[in-house]
Design an enzyme around this catalytic site. Structure first.
Site, mmCIF file in Angstrom:
data_model
loop_
_atom_site.group_PDB
_atom_site.id
_atom_site.type_symbol
_atom_site.label_atom_id
_atom_site.label_comp_id
_atom_site.label_asym_id
_atom_site.label_seq_id
_atom_site.Cartn_x
_atom_site.Cartn_y
_atom_site.Cartn_z
ATOM 1 N N CYS A 87 0.832 -1.200 0.000
ATOM 2 C CA CYS A 87 0.000 0.000 0.000
ATOM 3 C C CYS A 87 0.877 1.266 0.000
ATOM 4 C CB CYS A 87 -1.006 -0.015 1.146
ATOM 5 S SG CYS A 87 -2.366 1.162 0.908
ATOM 6 N N HIS A 179 -3.474 -5.281 0.469
ATOM 7 C CA HIS A 179 -2.983 -5.614 1.813
ATOM 8 C C HIS A 179 -2.994 -7.117 2.054
ATOM 9 C CE1 HIS A 179 -2.633 -1.646 3.831
ATOM 10 N NE2 HIS A 179 -3.524 -1.278 2.930
ATOM 11 N N GLU A 181 -1.462 -8.742 4.287
ATOM 12 C CA GLU A 181 -1.490 -9.018 5.732
ATOM 13 C C GLU A 181 -2.903 -8.986 6.291
ATOM 14 O OE1 GLU A 181 -1.975 -4.662 5.849
ATOM 15 O OE2 GLU A 181 -0.961 -6.092 4.512
#
Length: 211
Positions: A87, A179, A181
């Site tokens: 990001c 993202h 994660e």
């Protein structure tokens, strides 16, 4: 030994990144032990760092963080060590490599309830190998790559043409606008891909097991 990854921000402030690295087989590390760098998400990068006039559109700027992360990028790039930008981190990498950013990108930010948008993308190269030619990922960003840096190639585009991932042609550098994660472990969701294949691919660049 697990690949030791430096988070450019303290792991205690970004526990979801440290958790995702652990799930993928890596470990957040101290600077002196790190073999690679991970640049996490956050506020907007100031336009002066990619040669543009500041139009007053940046959200949550942090000049100290900008300088620190750009310095880390310069060091790891010079040493040809792996870097993953996520990001904001993808935007920092783009600027560090000589690219530019779109200062204000509508319809890609977080939803009104604060959650991620989920949208379809088209992939190329290694991401096609990981996720197939079409896959859904998450989105919560206000800026994105405009002019791609030299010697980089696009690996993923959103349906409206926004760069969702790119890689350097010769250096172990990978950037994703989404993202990973937030798409694995306790954050996994049925309407998007898992972030683990992407993270495991990065760890393989660092000397971890191949994905």
């Amino acid at each position: 030994m697990k690949p030791q990854i430096l988070l450019s921000m303290p792991a205690g402030e970004f526990p979801n990144y440290a958790e995702a690295l652990a799930l993928a087989g890596g470990q957040a590390a101290r600077p002196e032990d790190a073999c690679a760098l991970l640049l996490p998400g956050g506020g907007d990068l100031l336009p002066k760092y990619y040669g543009q006039e500041d139009l007053g559109l940046c959200q949550n700027p942090d000049p100290d963080r900008d300088e620190r992360e750009l310095e880390l990028c310069a060091r790891f790039l010079a040493e040809k060590r792996p870097i993953l930008g996520i990001c904001r981190g993808a935007q920092v990498l783009a600027a560090a490599l000589g690219g530019t950013l779109l200062q204000d990108l509508p319809d890609h930010g977080a939803l009104l309830n604060g959650g991620d948008r989920i949208h379809e993308t088209r992939t190329a190269g290694v991401l096609t190998g990981l996720y197939g030619p079409v896959c859904a990922v998450n989105s919560a960003h206000h800026q994105a790559v405009d002019r791609l840096p030299e010697h980089c190639r696009i690996l993923q585009l959103s349906c409206d043409g926004v760069v969702e991932a790119f890689a350097h042609e010769t250096l172990p550098v990978l950037a994703v606008q989404w993202h990973p994660e937030r798409l694995c472990g306790r954050f996994a969701r049925p309407d998007a891909v898992s972030g683990l294949p992407l993270l495991r691919y990065f760890l393989a660049l660092c000397g971890g097991d191949a994905p």
